[in-house]
Design an enzyme around this catalytic site. Structure first.
Site, PDB file in Angstrom:
ATOM      1  N   CYS A  62     -11.763 -67.624  14.152  1.00  0.00           N
ATOM      2  CA  CYS A  62     -13.032 -67.399  14.845  1.00  0.00           C
ATOM      3  C   CYS A  62     -13.475 -65.943  14.636  1.00  0.00           C
ATOM      4  O   CYS A  62     -12.670 -65.027  14.750  1.00  0.00           O
ATOM      5  CB  CYS A  62     -12.854 -67.682  16.342  1.00  0.00           C
ATOM      6  SG  CYS A  62     -14.376 -67.445  17.266  1.00  0.00           S
ATOM      7  N   CYS A  66     -12.688 -61.757  21.239  1.00  0.00           N
ATOM      8  CA  CYS A  66     -12.189 -61.946  22.612  1.00  0.00           C
ATOM      9  C   CYS A  66     -10.703 -61.530  22.672  1.00  0.00           C
ATOM     10  O   CYS A  66      -9.861 -62.138  21.999  1.00  0.00           O
ATOM     11  CB  CYS A  66     -12.357 -63.400  23.036  1.00  0.00           C
ATOM     12  SG  CYS A  66     -14.012 -64.048  22.678  1.00  0.00           S
ATOM     13  N   CYS A  69      -7.714 -63.982  23.027  1.00  0.00           N
ATOM     14  CA  CYS A  69      -7.714 -65.259  22.308  1.00  0.00           C
ATOM     15  C   CYS A  69      -6.901 -65.261  21.014  1.00  0.00           C
ATOM     16  O   CYS A  69      -7.157 -64.474  20.103  1.00  0.00           O
ATOM     17  CB  CYS A  69      -9.147 -65.684  22.000  1.00  0.00           C
ATOM     18  SG  CYS A  69      -9.181 -67.353  21.302  1.00  0.00           S
ATOM     19  N   CYS A 106     -12.222 -83.261  26.403  1.00  0.00           N
ATOM     20  CA  CYS A 106     -12.935 -82.015  26.092  1.00  0.00           C
ATOM     21  C   CYS A 106     -12.572 -81.535  24.689  1.00  0.00           C
ATOM     22  O   CYS A 106     -11.402 -81.339  24.374  1.00  0.00           O
ATOM     23  CB  CYS A 106     -12.558 -80.956  27.128  1.00  0.00           C
ATOM     24  SG  CYS A 106     -13.364 -79.385  26.811  1.00  0.00           S
ATOM     25  N   CYS A 137     -16.835 -83.755  27.017  1.00  0.00           N
ATOM     26  CA  CYS A 137     -17.094 -82.331  27.246  1.00  0.00           C
ATOM     27  C   CYS A 137     -16.881 -81.626  25.918  1.00  0.00           C
ATOM     28  O   CYS A 137     -16.042 -82.052  25.119  1.00  0.00           O
ATOM     29  CB  CYS A 137     -16.108 -81.801  28.283  1.00  0.00           C
ATOM     30  SG  CYS A 137     -16.236 -80.018  28.543  1.00  0.00           S
ATOM     31  N   CYS A 197     -19.888 -76.467  32.922  1.00  0.00           N
ATOM     32  CA  CYS A 197     -18.500 -76.117  33.219  1.00  0.00           C
ATOM     33  C   CYS A 197     -18.351 -74.641  32.870  1.00  0.00           C
ATOM     34  O   CYS A 197     -18.433 -74.277  31.688  1.00  0.00           O
ATOM     35  CB  CYS A 197     -17.554 -76.986  32.386  1.00  0.00           C
ATOM     36  SG  CYS A 197     -15.823 -76.510  32.537  1.00  0.00           S
ATOM     37  N   ARG A 269     -11.202 -76.068  38.541  1.00  0.00           N
ATOM     38  CA  ARG A 269     -10.100 -76.518  37.671  1.00  0.00           C
ATOM     39  C   ARG A 269      -9.043 -75.434  37.517  1.00  0.00           C
ATOM     40  O   ARG A 269      -9.349 -74.313  37.091  1.00  0.00           O
ATOM     41  CB  ARG A 269     -10.623 -76.921  36.287  1.00  0.00           C
ATOM     42  CG  ARG A 269      -9.464 -77.365  35.377  1.00  0.00           C
ATOM     43  CD  ARG A 269      -9.909 -77.971  34.058  1.00  0.00           C
ATOM     44  NE  ARG A 269     -10.789 -79.081  34.300  1.00  0.00           N
ATOM     45  CZ  ARG A 269     -12.014 -79.175  33.803  1.00  0.00           C
ATOM     46  NH1 ARG A 269     -12.474 -78.248  33.020  1.00  0.00           N
ATOM     47  NH2 ARG A 269     -12.757 -80.209  34.101  1.00  0.00           N
TER      48      ARG A 269
HETATM   49  N1  SAM Z   1     -15.117 -70.549  21.044  1.00  0.00           N
HETATM   50  C1  SAM Z   1     -15.730 -71.092  22.172  1.00  0.00           C
HETATM   51  C2  SAM Z   1     -16.022 -70.045  23.233  1.00  0.00           C
HETATM   52  O1  SAM Z   1     -15.332 -69.059  23.324  1.00  0.00           O
HETATM   53  O2  SAM Z   1     -16.985 -70.254  23.986  1.00  0.00           O
HETATM   54  C3  SAM Z   1     -14.958 -72.228  22.797  1.00  0.00           C
HETATM   55  C4  SAM Z   1     -13.436 -72.201  22.838  1.00  0.00           C
HETATM   56  S1  SAM Z   1     -12.714 -70.885  23.814  1.00  0.00           S
HETATM   57  C5  SAM Z   1     -11.026 -70.988  23.339  1.00  0.00           C
HETATM   58  C6  SAM Z   1     -12.820 -71.497  25.467  1.00  0.00           C
HETATM   59  C7  SAM Z   1     -12.264 -70.636  26.577  1.00  0.00           C
HETATM   60  O3  SAM Z   1     -10.845 -70.654  26.577  1.00  0.00           O
HETATM   61  C8  SAM Z   1     -12.592 -69.155  26.571  1.00  0.00           C
HETATM   62  O4  SAM Z   1     -13.863 -68.883  27.052  1.00  0.00           O
HETATM   63  C9  SAM Z   1     -11.539 -68.613  27.513  1.00  0.00           C
HETATM   64  O5  SAM Z   1     -12.036 -68.565  28.837  1.00  0.00           O
HETATM   65  C10 SAM Z   1     -10.385 -69.600  27.394  1.00  0.00           C
HETATM   66  N2  SAM Z   1      -9.211 -68.974  26.766  1.00  0.00           N
HETATM   67  C11 SAM Z   1      -9.045 -68.677  25.463  1.00  0.00           C
HETATM   68  N3  SAM Z   1      -7.855 -68.093  25.236  1.00  0.00           N
HETATM   69  C12 SAM Z   1      -7.234 -68.018  26.444  1.00  0.00           C
HETATM   70  C13 SAM Z   1      -5.982 -67.502  26.870  1.00  0.00           C
HETATM   71  N4  SAM Z   1      -5.136 -66.913  26.016  1.00  0.00           N
HETATM   72  N5  SAM Z   1      -5.661 -67.597  28.172  1.00  0.00           N
HETATM   73  C14 SAM Z   1      -6.523 -68.174  29.052  1.00  0.00           C
HETATM   74  N6  SAM Z   1      -7.722 -68.676  28.706  1.00  0.00           N
HETATM   75  C15 SAM Z   1      -8.079 -68.592  27.420  1.00  0.00           C
HETATM   76  C1  DTB Z   2     -11.230 -73.354  29.768  1.00  0.00           C
HETATM   77  O1  DTB Z   2     -11.774 -72.671  30.663  1.00  0.00           O
HETATM   78  N1  DTB Z   2      -9.939 -73.346  29.482  1.00  0.00           N
HETATM   79  C2  DTB Z   2      -9.650 -74.197  28.341  1.00  0.00           C
HETATM   80  C3  DTB Z   2     -11.015 -74.879  28.095  1.00  0.00           C
HETATM   81  N2  DTB Z   2     -11.889 -74.188  28.990  1.00  0.00           N
HETATM   82  C4  DTB Z   2     -11.557 -74.985  26.751  1.00  0.00           C
HETATM   83  C5  DTB Z   2      -9.074 -73.467  27.191  1.00  0.00           C
HETATM   84  C6  DTB Z   2      -7.816 -72.705  27.504  1.00  0.00           C
HETATM   85  C7  DTB Z   2      -7.296 -72.129  26.250  1.00  0.00           C
HETATM   86  C8  DTB Z   2      -5.977 -71.452  26.421  1.00  0.00           C
HETATM   87  C9  DTB Z   2      -5.489 -70.834  25.175  1.00  0.00           C
HETATM   88  C10 DTB Z   2      -5.220 -71.809  24.048  1.00  0.00           C
HETATM   89  O2  DTB Z   2      -4.542 -72.844  24.249  1.00  0.00           O
HETATM   90  O3  DTB Z   2      -5.614 -71.517  22.906  1.00  0.00           O
HETATM   91 FE1  SF4 Z   3     -13.547 -67.434  19.367  1.00  0.00          FE
HETATM   92 FE2  SF4 Z   3     -11.475 -67.511  21.020  1.00  0.00          FE
HETATM   93 FE3  SF4 Z   3     -13.588 -66.016  21.645  1.00  0.00          FE
HETATM   94 FE4  SF4 Z   3     -13.808 -68.739  21.684  1.00  0.00          FE
HETATM   95  S1  SF4 Z   3     -12.526 -67.468  22.993  1.00  0.00           S
HETATM   96  S2  SF4 Z   3     -15.253 -67.247  20.799  1.00  0.00           S
HETATM   97  S3  SF4 Z   3     -12.390 -69.255  19.990  1.00  0.00           S
HETATM   98  S4  SF4 Z   3     -12.213 -65.694  19.874  1.00  0.00           S
END
Ligand code: SAM
Ligand code: DTB
Ligand code: SF4
Length: 330
Positions: A62, A66, A69, A106, A137, A197, A269
């Site tokens: 990606c 973030c 992430c 989802c 979702c 959500c 959630r």
């Molecule tokens: N890329 C899209 C976005 O960021 O909107 C969708 C997927 S992203 C992985 C969805 C959500 O997962 C993020 O907004 C974040 O709140 C959560 N997330 C990602 N990595 C995480 C982590 N290591 N621990 C907890 N929540 C995480």
């Molecule tokens: C949300 O708030 N938590 C979920 C879902 N929306 C998409 C994602 C959590 C991701 C946790 C890190 C991972 O497994 O990559």
């Molecule tokens: Fe990309 Fe992860 Fe950020 Fe979603 S949360 S925009 S997958 S870097």
């Protein structure tokens, strides 16, 4: 900290002030949990939990930065680059989720925003998953109003797009898109008639005030999100937030209870991070008003407790999964 007007707790309001929200968050713990549970019972069956399943339909690489992430292309983590899954693979996963008792499926993609060709493929997934009788979702990054409408027309029920934290702390975590970008996507999703959500992550080094401000932003949107995911940071090696001090579980419970009181009718959630939580902490989260989880072995790229541990937890607590509301397959 002034005590909030306790007689107004339970009202559905979009005019919360910062002082009021801080007052709720700062209530003595027992008072906070008592009122959260009281308001929870006014709006929900206290022993039912909505269960969703997550599938990463496009993993890794990606372009966003973030800091939490593992899927960002900027950090060296265990996550590799994968292409968008085939429709057949998505349907296999959706059928398995349905067999295991999920009512909502989802689909998450590591995109900044979906491109037109990707959106066409994802719309087909939404149509077919919905035809299985599951609620749908998706979380695909930023959307334009047209894209949100197209997804709605394809049968999408919910769109997940998190604010993640307060506007003030946001710049410490993400630099490649603004808080306003996120609010614009949320408005597009709402205007398209999709269920919203939207929530955030705790344990990223934010203060209590940041937590309150995140909840206040959500609770003062023109309409509360139908679903509010509260994630505990899953610390992944290689990401900038790896190695931070662990979140105090009572701060998690306090935040959930405050979410329940500020947004009485929203599903709250208990999302990422449950593998690091004891049964006792999760029980307190449910008492505080959490009433939805992700189940299965995996979230998007990190582990989740899995079916057996969750079945045991539900049995210990006398909880039951909520029945689905999507139309059954024809
Ligand atoms: N890329 C899209 C976005 O960021 O909107 C969708 C997927 S992203 C992985 C969805 C959500 O997962 C993020 O907004 C974040 O709140 C959560 N997330 C990602 N990595 C995480 C982590 N290591 N621990 C907890 N929540 C995480
Ligand atoms: C949300 O708030 N938590 C979920 C879902 N929306 C998409 C994602 C959590 C991701 C946790 C890190 C991972 O497994 O990559
Ligand atoms: Fe990309 Fe992860 Fe950020 Fe979603 S949360 S925009 S997958 S870097």
């Amino acid at each position: 900290m002034p005590t909030p007007d306790l007689s107004r707790l339970g009202e559905i309001r979009s005019d919360w002030t910062l002082e009021e929200a801080r007052g709720v968050f700062a209530l003595p713990f027992n008072d906070l949990l008592f009122h959260a549970q009281r308001v929870h019972r006014q709006n929900f069956d206290p022993n039912r939990v909505q269960v969703s399943t997550l599938l990463s339909i496009k993993t890794g690489a990606c372009p966003e930065d973030c800091a939490y992430c593992p899927q960002s292309v900027r950090y060296e983590t265990h996550v590799g680059r994968e292409e968008l899954l085939d429709l057949g693979d998505v349907l296999d996963a959706a059928q398995a989720a349905r067999r295991n008792g999920a009512t909502r499926f989802c689909m998450g993609a590591a995109y900044r925003n979906p491109k037109p060709k990707q959106l066409e493929q994802i719309k087909a997934m939404v149509r077919e998953v919905r035809a299985l009788g599951l609620e749908t979702c998706a979380t695909l990054g930023m959307l334009t109003p047209d894209q949100a409408r197209e997804l709605k027309d394809a049968g999408l029920d919910y769109y997940n797009h998190n604010l993640d934290t307060s506007e003030a702390f946001y710049g410490e975590i993400i630099t490649t898109r603004t808080y306003q970008d996120r609010l614009d996507t949320l408005a597009a999703v709402r205007d398209a008639g999709l269920n919203v959500c939207c929530g955030g992550i705790l344990g990223m080094g934010e203060s209590d005030l940041d937590r309150v401000q995140l909840l206040l932003t959500l609770a003062t949107l023109p309409q509360h999100p139908e679903s509010v995911p509260i994630n505990q940071l899953v610390q992944v090696e290689g990401t900038p937030l790896h190695g931070l001090p662990a979140l105090d579980p009572l701060d998690l419970v306090r935040t959930i209870a405050t979410a329940r009181l500020l947004m009485p009718k929203s599903y709250v959630r208990l999302s990422a991070g449950r593998t690091d939580m004891s049964d006792a902490v999760q029980a307190l989260c449910f008492l505080a008003g959490a009433n939805s989880i992700f189940h299965g072995e995996k979230l998007l790229t990190t582990p989740n407790p899995g079916q057996t541990r969750d079945e045991e937890l539900f049995a210990r607590l006398g909880l039951r999964p909520e029945a689905g509301s999507a139309a059954p397959a024809a």
